[in-house]
Design a protein around this motif. Structure first.
Motif, PDB file in Angstrom:
ATOM      1  N   ILE A  70       0.845  -1.196   0.000  1.00  0.00           N
ATOM      2  CA  ILE A  70       0.000   0.000   0.000  1.00  0.00           C
ATOM      3  C   ILE A  70       0.880   1.244   0.000  1.00  0.00           C
ATOM      4  CG2 ILE A  70      -0.184   0.443   2.500  1.00  0.00           C
ATOM      5  CD1 ILE A  70      -3.241   0.754   2.058  1.00  0.00           C
ATOM      6  N   PHE A  90      -2.874  -0.252  -3.552  1.00  0.00           N
ATOM      7  CA  PHE A  90      -3.180  -1.359  -2.646  1.00  0.00           C
ATOM      8  C   PHE A  90      -3.294  -2.649  -3.443  1.00  0.00           C
ATOM      9  CE2 PHE A  90      -6.548  -4.185  -1.118  1.00  0.00           C
ATOM     10  CZ  PHE A  90      -6.151  -4.452   0.177  1.00  0.00           C
ATOM     11  N   PRO A 121      -9.102   3.367  -3.243  1.00  0.00           N
ATOM     12  CA  PRO A 121      -7.709   3.609  -3.616  1.00  0.00           C
ATOM     13  C   PRO A 121      -7.615   4.792  -4.572  1.00  0.00           C
ATOM     14  CG  PRO A 121      -8.586   1.746  -4.861  1.00  0.00           C
ATOM     15  CD  PRO A 121      -9.682   2.202  -3.943  1.00  0.00           C
TER      16      PRO A 121
END
Length: 383
Positions: A70, A90, A121
């Motif tokens: 991440i 991610f 994300p």
């Protein structure tokens, strides 16, 4: 769980390679160019480091196997109702506890920076790349678009993320019939000898960049998310696109040589770079030129469509669409057309996409997680 800050050459390599291993059996996965990802994390390349900070991490299990990754970041210009940070890039195995550990780690990192929520994300940069989680339409992604397996949606939602806004992509088949009302618009506007449609020409690139700027700033000035462009910015953008510009698929309309509309499209670069395994060095650049010349690209991507206010709802859209369509049907091998995403908070732009006789081809979601669960969750406001 072991957490590794991605700073060494080895950890950077693992960060870039992990998705390929994770999706090795997914035939639709196209590895992004390593340099596009690395530019996000390079303060010399990414202007967002001027008013933000970003770190990225790998997560390994007890067997020292990478199980997730991440990026976590804050952007002082990302103003929301509450201080909101971001997570992106991610990737994770299909295991909720692993995902929860990663999300908790990101939450704690952001809380230490004074954040009260996280969106993801998303990208530590502009919205035109690496933004959103794919939830529908698991086909080959467009260049610069996030791709993930379906189980990611459960990982996010089971943790507690809620949809802040949906991102809709629209598309159509190039050779599908064009609606009668577009043809009628074209026939009517064609009688006006002051109106001409012209394809973009590379040899006059700066002139078309100037015309694009003029139309864009008038067409989108009143829309939410609209940004005024300078001619210098547009020229720079056009020059960066020069290697991939197809002169048959971007069109401008003029009234007595004054630009009044534009329709910008480019080939989908992923149809070429999917053969490079993320690399784009000298060898790949040479291969790119060869593949570009000899391998037919079947998909074009819509970047921007705009008409200045005084010519909106007067048939210019139908005129431009049919002028362009009948030309590139004859001169190119494109079969599919897909537009970059439009947020569901922007019904005006969605209406424009629908007026082009497109259908939703894929959907992504921008999620938000409030650290204080007692606070009211609000979706992105409609513009």
């Amino acid at each position: 769980m072991k957490v590794i800050n991605v700073v060494s050459k080895e950890s950077v390599s693992e960060f870039l390679n992990f998705p390929k291993l994770l999706f090795r059996e997914d035939e639709n996965y196209i590895r992004p160019l390593d340099q596009d990802i690395e530019n996000v994390f390079n303060p010399k390349k990414n202007k967002f480091f001027r008013f933000g900070e970003c770190e990225r991490f790998l997560f390994k299990n007890d067997k020292n196997e990478t199980v997730g990754k991440i990026a976590v970041f804050i952007n002082k210009k990302y103003r929301q109702d509450q201080p909101t940070g971001g997570i992106g890039f991610f990737d994770c195995i299909d295991h909720q506890k692993t995902a929860d550990f990663i999300f908790n780690f990101a939450k704690e990192w952001l809380q230490k920076k004074g954040m009260e929520a996280m969106d993801g994300p998303i990208n530590f940069g502009e919205r035109d790349k690496f933004w959103g989680l794919l939830t529908e339409g698991f086909s080959e992604p467009l260049y610069g678009m996030n791709y993930n397996p379906p189980y990611y949606q459960s990982l996010f939602e089971n943790y507690g993320f809620q949809i802040y806004f949906n991102q809709l992509c629209f598309g159509r088949k190039i050779h599908e019939p064009v609606a009668d009302h577009f043809l009628a618009m074209h026939q009517r506007i064609s009688k006006n000898k002051e109106i001409k449609a012209k394809p973009l020409q590379i040899k006059f690139l700066e002139k078309f960049a100037k015309d694009f700027t003029e139309v864009y700033n008038q067409a989108w000035a009143s829309h939410g998310e609209g940004k005024q462009l300078t001619e210098m910015q547009t020229v720079k953008m056009f020059k960066s696109l020069k290697p991939v510009i197809n002169e048959h698929i971007s069109w401008f309309v003029y009234e007595n040589e004054k630009p009044i509309a534009m329709w910008m499209n480019i080939p989908d670069l992923n149809q070429w770079i999917k053969f490079f395994n993320g690399k784009f060095g000298l060898l790949q650049k040479l291969l790119f030129l060869i593949i570009k010349k000899f391998r037919k690209n079947k998909k074009m991507v819509g970047l921007v469509f705009g008409i200045i206010p005084e010519w909106q709802r007067k048939g210019i859209d139908g005129f431009m669409i049919w002028e362009g369509t009948k030309h590139f049907r004859e001169t190119t091998d494109f079969e599919d057309y897909e537009m970059q995403w439009i947020g569901d908070f922007n019904p005006k732009m969605i209406k424009i996409a629908e007026n082009l006789e497109t259908k939703v081809t894929r959907k992504l979601a921008t999620y938000r997680y409030l650290f204080d669960e007692t606070k009211e969750f609000k979706r992105q406001e409609t513009v």
